[in-house]
Design a protein around this motif. Structure first.
Motif, short mmCIF file in Angstrom:
data_model
loop_
_atom_site.label_atom_id
_atom_site.label_comp_id
_atom_site.label_asym_id
_atom_site.label_seq_id
_atom_site.Cartn_x
_atom_site.Cartn_y
_atom_site.Cartn_z
N THR A 98 0.72 -1.18 -0.25
CA THR A 98 0.12 0.24 -0.35
C THR A 98 0.71 0.98 0.14
O THR A 98 0.26 2.26 -0.14
N GLN A 99 2.42 1.13 0.21
CA GLN A 99 2.65 2.08 0.00
C GLN A 99 3.20 2.87 -1.09
O GLN A 99 3.64 4.02 -1.40
N GLN A 100 2.92 2.02 -2.15
CA GLN A 100 3.49 2.00 -3.66
C GLN A 100 2.06 3.19 -3.40
O GLN A 100 1.54 2.62 -3.26
N LYS A 101 2.55 4.08 -4.77
CA LYS A 101 1.46 4.62 -5.81
C LYS A 101 0.46 3.92 -6.15
O LYS A 101 0.79 2.73 -6.69
N GLY A 102 -0.76 4.17 -5.64
CA GLY A 102 -2.27 3.46 -6.71
C GLY A 102 -3.00 2.28 -6.13
O GLY A 102 -3.55 2.20 -6.59
N TYR A 103 -2.12 1.88 -5.40
CA TYR A 103 -2.91 0.97 -4.05
C TYR A 103 -3.85 0.89 -3.28
O TYR A 103 -3.56 1.88 -2.21
N ALA A 104 -4.51 0.32 -2.74
CA ALA A 104 -5.29 0.42 -1.97
C ALA A 104 -6.07 -1.10 -1.26
O ALA A 104 -6.03 -1.92 -1.73
N LEU A 105 -6.72 -1.45 -0.36
CA LEU A 105 -6.94 -2.03 0.98
C LEU A 105 -8.28 -1.79 0.24
O LEU A 105 -9.09 -0.90 0.51
N VAL A 106 -9.65 -2.75 -0.66
CA VAL A 106 -10.74 -3.05 -0.73
C VAL A 106 -11.64 -4.15 -0.28
O VAL A 106 -11.23 -5.37 -0.31
N PRO A 107 -12.21 -4.26 0.62
CA PRO A 107 -13.47 -4.95 0.86
C PRO A 107 -13.96 -5.81 -0.11
O PRO A 107 -15.02 -4.73 -1.12
N LEU A 108 -14.38 -7.13 -0.21
CA LEU A 108 -14.89 -7.21 -1.12
C LEU A 108 -15.57 -7.97 -1.25
O LEU A 108 -16.93 -8.11 -1.74
N LYS A 109 -16.21 -8.74 -0.02
CA LYS A 109 -16.88 -9.90 0.42
C LYS A 109 -17.00 -10.25 2.02
O LYS A 109 -15.86 -10.01 2.75
N LEU A 110 -17.89 -9.64 2.35
CA LEU A 110 -18.88 -10.41 3.90
C LEU A 110 -19.24 -11.76 4.16
O LEU A 110 -20.39 -11.66 3.55
N TYR A 111 -18.37 -12.59 4.22
CA TYR A 111 -19.36 -14.13 4.47
C TYR A 111 -19.10 -14.38 5.53
O TYR A 111 -18.26 -14.16 6.85
N ILE A 112 -20.03 -15.88 6.26
CA ILE A 112 -19.83 -16.70 7.51
C ILE A 112 -18.89 -17.80 7.32
O ILE A 112 -19.40 -18.49 6.64
N LYS A 113 -18.29 -18.23 8.16
CA LYS A 113 -17.12 -19.31 7.73
C LYS A 113 -16.90 -20.29 8.69
O LYS A 113 -16.89 -19.55 9.58
N ASN A 114 -17.99 -21.55 9.24
CA ASN A 114 -17.57 -22.39 9.85
C ASN A 114 -18.06 -21.26 11.64
O ASN A 114 -17.67 -21.35 12.74
N GLY A 115 -19.08 -20.62 11.12
CA GLY A 115 -19.92 -19.88 12.40
C GLY A 115 -18.72 -18.46 12.32
O GLY A 115 -19.69 -17.53 13.20
N ALA A 117 -17.76 -14.72 11.12
CA ALA A 117 -17.34 -14.01 10.34
C ALA A 117 -16.14 -13.21 10.15
O ALA A 117 -15.34 -13.27 10.77
N LYS A 118 -16.49 -13.34 8.06
CA LYS A 118 -14.61 -13.48 7.66
C LYS A 118 -14.89 -12.15 6.88
O LYS A 118 -15.91 -12.42 6.54
N LEU A 119 -13.98 -11.95 6.77
CA LEU A 119 -14.03 -10.58 5.05
C LEU A 119 -13.31 -10.85 4.65
O LEU A 119 -12.00 -10.55 4.95
N LEU A 120 -13.02 -10.77 3.58
CA LEU A 120 -12.67 -11.00 2.08
C LEU A 120 -12.01 -9.62 1.75
O LEU A 120 -12.67 -9.24 1.33
N ILE A 121 -10.91 -8.75 2.36
CA ILE A 121 -9.87 -7.22 0.99
C ILE A 121 -9.23 -7.99 0.20
O ILE A 121 -8.59 -9.16 -0.11
N GLY A 122 -9.62 -7.11 -0.85
CA GLY A 122 -8.35 -7.40 -1.88
C GLY A 122 -7.26 -6.38 -2.23
O GLY A 122 -7.68 -5.30 -1.36
N LEU A 123 -6.07 -6.32 -2.49
CA LEU A 123 -5.20 -5.75 -2.47
C LEU A 123 -5.28 -5.25 -4.01
O LEU A 123 -5.55 -5.73 -4.65
N GLY A 124 -5.48 -3.59 -4.87
CA GLY A 124 -6.34 -3.50 -5.37
C GLY A 124 -5.07 -2.01 -6.14
O GLY A 124 -5.34 -0.98 -4.85
N ARG A 125 -5.29 -2.24 -7.76
CA ARG A 125 -4.80 -1.17 -8.33
C ARG A 125 -6.11 0.35 -8.62
O ARG A 125 -6.72 -1.07 -9.62
#
Length: 154
Positions: A98-115, A117-125
C-alpha cells in the motif's frame, strides 16, 4: 473450502469496477455483541467501506452494520471502525504494497465461515476511466456472444 467461500452476507460489486484486484486476503473481524447478530440477519453494507493500516494493525472504516432490533441499549454504532485480524506476515506484505502509489485495500465480500464472520479484502490498483470503459465494452461483447449462442441452440 476455497478462500472466500461460505454463506455470503454482503458483496462489494463496485470494487471490481473501480479496481484491478491483484491479491486477496481473508481476515477475521473484531465485533461487539449485537454486531454478529445483525450480520447474520444480513443487515450489512460494504459499498462505501475501505481498509487502512494504522500502527501495524488493519482497520475497516465505514462498513455499515445496522442496529439489531432486539439489542435495545446494548446496540452498537453502525459505522464504527473495526479491527481486522490478519497474520503479522500478511500485514507486513500489505504495508509494503500500500505504500506504492495507486494501491488500496478494498473490502470485497463479507461471509460466515464455520460460524465466524470473515471479510475478504483485496489489494487493488485503481482503474482509470478508460479502463472502466474497456471493461464495460468487453462485458457487453461477452453478453452478446452468450445471447447468440443461446439463441442458436433453440
Amino acid at each position: 473450502m476455497p478462500r472466500g467461500q461460505g454463506k455470503t452476507i454482503a458483496q462489494n460489486k463496485k470494487a471490481n469496477h473501480d479496481y484491478f484486484i491483484e491479491e486477496t486476503f481473508e481476515a477475521g473481524l473484531v465485533l461487539q455483541g449485537t454486531e454478529i447478530k445483525a450480520i447474520r440477519a444480513g443487515r450489512v453494507n460494504l459499498k462505501e467501506s475501505f481498509a487502512r493500516i494504522n500502527k501495524g494493525e488493519v482497520f475497516i472504516h465505514n462498513m455499515h452494520i445496522s442496529h439489531y432490533e432486539q439489542g435495545n441499549i446494548y446496540n452498537h454504532e453502525p459505522t464504527r471502525s473495526r479491527k481486522l485480524l490478519l497474520h503479522r506476515k500478511q500485514i507486513n506484505q500489505l504495508i509494503g504494497a500500500t505504500q506504492q502509489k495507486g494501491y488500496a485495500l478494498v473490502p470485497l465480500k463479507l461471509y460466515i465461515k464455520n460460524g465466524v464472520a470473515k471479510l475478504l479484502i483485496g489489494l487493488g490498483r485503481g482503474k482509470k476511466k478508460y479502463d472502466k470503459r474497456e471493461d464495460l465494452k468487453q462485458k457487453q461483447v461477452k453478453r452478446e456472444i452468450d445471447r447468440a449462442i443461446k439463441d442458436s441452440f433453440k
